[in-house]
Design an enzyme around this catalytic site. Structure first.
Site, PDB file in Angstrom:
ATOM      1  N   ARG A  43      64.099  72.694 -15.810  1.00 18.10           N
ATOM      2  CA  ARG A  43      63.695  72.452 -17.168  1.00 18.10           C
ATOM      3  C   ARG A  43      64.539  71.380 -17.862  1.00 18.10           C
ATOM      4  O   ARG A  43      64.174  70.857 -18.899  1.00 18.10           O
ATOM      5  CB  ARG A  43      63.838  73.770 -17.963  1.00 18.10           C
ATOM      6  CG  ARG A  43      62.726  74.756 -17.652  1.00 18.10           C
ATOM      7  CD  ARG A  43      62.999  76.122 -18.231  1.00 18.10           C
ATOM      8  NE  ARG A  43      63.625  76.955 -17.231  1.00 18.10           N
ATOM      9  CZ  ARG A  43      64.007  78.218 -17.460  1.00 18.10           C
ATOM     10  NH1 ARG A  43      63.895  78.739 -18.663  1.00 18.10           N
ATOM     11  NH2 ARG A  43      64.524  78.932 -16.487  1.00 18.10           N
ATOM     12  N   ASP A 103      75.512  66.360 -10.590  1.00 15.51           N
ATOM     13  CA  ASP A 103      76.832  66.984 -10.562  1.00 15.51           C
ATOM     14  C   ASP A 103      77.327  66.921  -9.106  1.00 15.51           C
ATOM     15  O   ASP A 103      77.852  65.896  -8.674  1.00 15.51           O
ATOM     16  CB  ASP A 103      76.643  68.413 -11.092  1.00 15.51           C
ATOM     17  CG  ASP A 103      77.918  69.200 -11.242  1.00 15.51           C
ATOM     18  OD1 ASP A 103      78.976  68.599 -11.425  1.00 15.51           O
ATOM     19  OD2 ASP A 103      77.860  70.443 -11.184  1.00 15.51           O
ATOM     20  N   GLY A 105      75.386  66.827  -6.545  1.00 15.08           N
ATOM     21  CA  GLY A 105      74.407  66.019  -5.803  1.00 15.08           C
ATOM     22  C   GLY A 105      73.525  66.865  -4.890  1.00 15.08           C
ATOM     23  O   GLY A 105      72.569  66.360  -4.301  1.00 15.08           O
TER      24      GLY A 105
HETATM   25  P1  IMP Z   1      73.994  69.571  -8.649  1.00  9.84           P
HETATM   26  O1  IMP Z   1      73.065  70.106  -7.604  1.00  9.84           O
HETATM   27  O2  IMP Z   1      75.371  70.178  -8.532  1.00  9.84           O
HETATM   28  O3  IMP Z   1      74.046  68.065  -8.716  1.00  9.84           O
HETATM   29  O4  IMP Z   1      73.517  70.146 -10.016  1.00  9.84           O
HETATM   30  C1  IMP Z   1      72.526  69.617 -10.724  1.00  9.84           C
HETATM   31  C2  IMP Z   1      71.938  70.631 -11.688  1.00  9.84           C
HETATM   32  O5  IMP Z   1      72.917  71.532 -12.210  1.00  9.84           O
HETATM   33  C3  IMP Z   1      71.388  69.901 -12.872  1.00  9.84           C
HETATM   34  O6  IMP Z   1      70.014  69.689 -12.709  1.00  9.84           O
HETATM   35  C4  IMP Z   1      71.656  70.838 -14.019  1.00  9.84           C
HETATM   36  O7  IMP Z   1      70.556  71.704 -14.173  1.00  9.84           O
HETATM   37  C5  IMP Z   1      72.826  71.648 -13.599  1.00  9.84           C
HETATM   38  N1  IMP Z   1      74.076  71.151 -14.214  1.00  9.84           N
HETATM   39  C6  IMP Z   1      75.082  70.482 -13.627  1.00  9.84           C
HETATM   40  N2  IMP Z   1      76.052  70.181 -14.488  1.00  9.84           N
HETATM   41  C7  IMP Z   1      75.637  70.672 -15.678  1.00  9.84           C
HETATM   42  C8  IMP Z   1      76.221  70.661 -16.998  1.00  9.84           C
HETATM   43  O8  IMP Z   1      77.303  70.136 -17.267  1.00  9.84           O
HETATM   44  N3  IMP Z   1      75.483  71.269 -17.960  1.00  9.84           N
HETATM   45  C9  IMP Z   1      74.278  71.861 -17.732  1.00  9.84           C
HETATM   46  N4  IMP Z   1      73.703  71.876 -16.530  1.00  9.84           N
HETATM   47  C10 IMP Z   1      74.388  71.295 -15.504  1.00  9.84           C
END
Ligand code: IMP
Ligand code: MG
Length: 177
Positions: A43, A103, A105
């Site tokens: 979302r 974040d 990835g």
């Molecule tokens: P990744 O798989 O660790 O790159 O995380 C990506 C997903 O985590 C994003 O689509 C966000 O939904 C969530 N996310 C990562 N960091 C944050 C943050 O600082 N605030 C809110 N959601 C986050």
């Protein structure tokens, strides 16, 4: 757990950056009228999608994909599930993934693997926020709005436990001692 939200990125800065991203995307896809699918990950991308789409003056369709990643907290689960799939075929289309934040990835890397099976003509990523210091998987993100330090942010679509998505600015979550 008690926490407060402290303003980090004002609305005007987000707006300006979204306009610039839209301009760049429009330039890169010029001549591809109606071959472009702008694909938001739900979302978190819903506000960014609405603002960015209106800045891309090249005919495009929009679609959404819902994947699970973070659950309701701040730590990443390591395997994504497709909760809601695309509405349209993307074979032979230029696909631009729109994500709120990259974040570790892990989410985008798995989403790209999934979408590549559908044989798009091209696949690129636009992420509004980037936390480079947290990356565990290398993902090529062609369009990045703003890189931020390792803070947990909310607002402009981003949530903490499904709260704060509606804030027009971005704030950082500060845990009480
Ligand atoms: P990744 O798989 O660790 O790159 O995380 C990506 C997903 O985590 C994003 O689509 C966000 O939904 C969530 N996310 C990562 N960091 C944050 C943050 O600082 N605030 C809110 N959601 C986050
Ligand atoms: Mg997300």
């Amino acid at each position: 757990m008690k926490y407060t939200v402290e303003k980090l990125i004002p609305e005007s800065m987000i707006r300006n950056r979204v306009i610039e991203l839209g301009r760049q995307i429009e330039k890169d896809y010029s001549g591809e009228d109606n071959n472009l699918v702008v694909l938001g990950l739900l979302r978190g991308s819903f506000i960014f999608m609405a603002d960015l789409s209106r800045q891309i003056g090249v005919g495009h369709s929009i679609d959404f994909l819902t994947v699970s990643s973070y659950g309701d907290g701040m730590s990443s689960s390591h395997k994504i599930d497709i909760i809601r799939d695309l509405s349209e075929e993307i074979q032979n289309k230029h696909v631009l993934i729109v994500e709120d934040i990259i974040d570790t990835g892990i989410t985008l890397s798995q989403v790209c693997d999934y979408l590549m099976q559908k044989r798009p003509r091209s696949l690129e990523i636009c992420a509004l926020f980037n936390k480079p210091s947290r990356r565990v998987i290398n993902v090529e993100v062609k369009y990045i709005g703003l890189s931020i330090p390792d803070e947990f942010i909310v607002g402009y679509g981003l949530d903490y436990a499904q709260k704060h998505r509606h804030l027009p600015y971005v704030g950082k979550v500060i845990m009480a001692e």
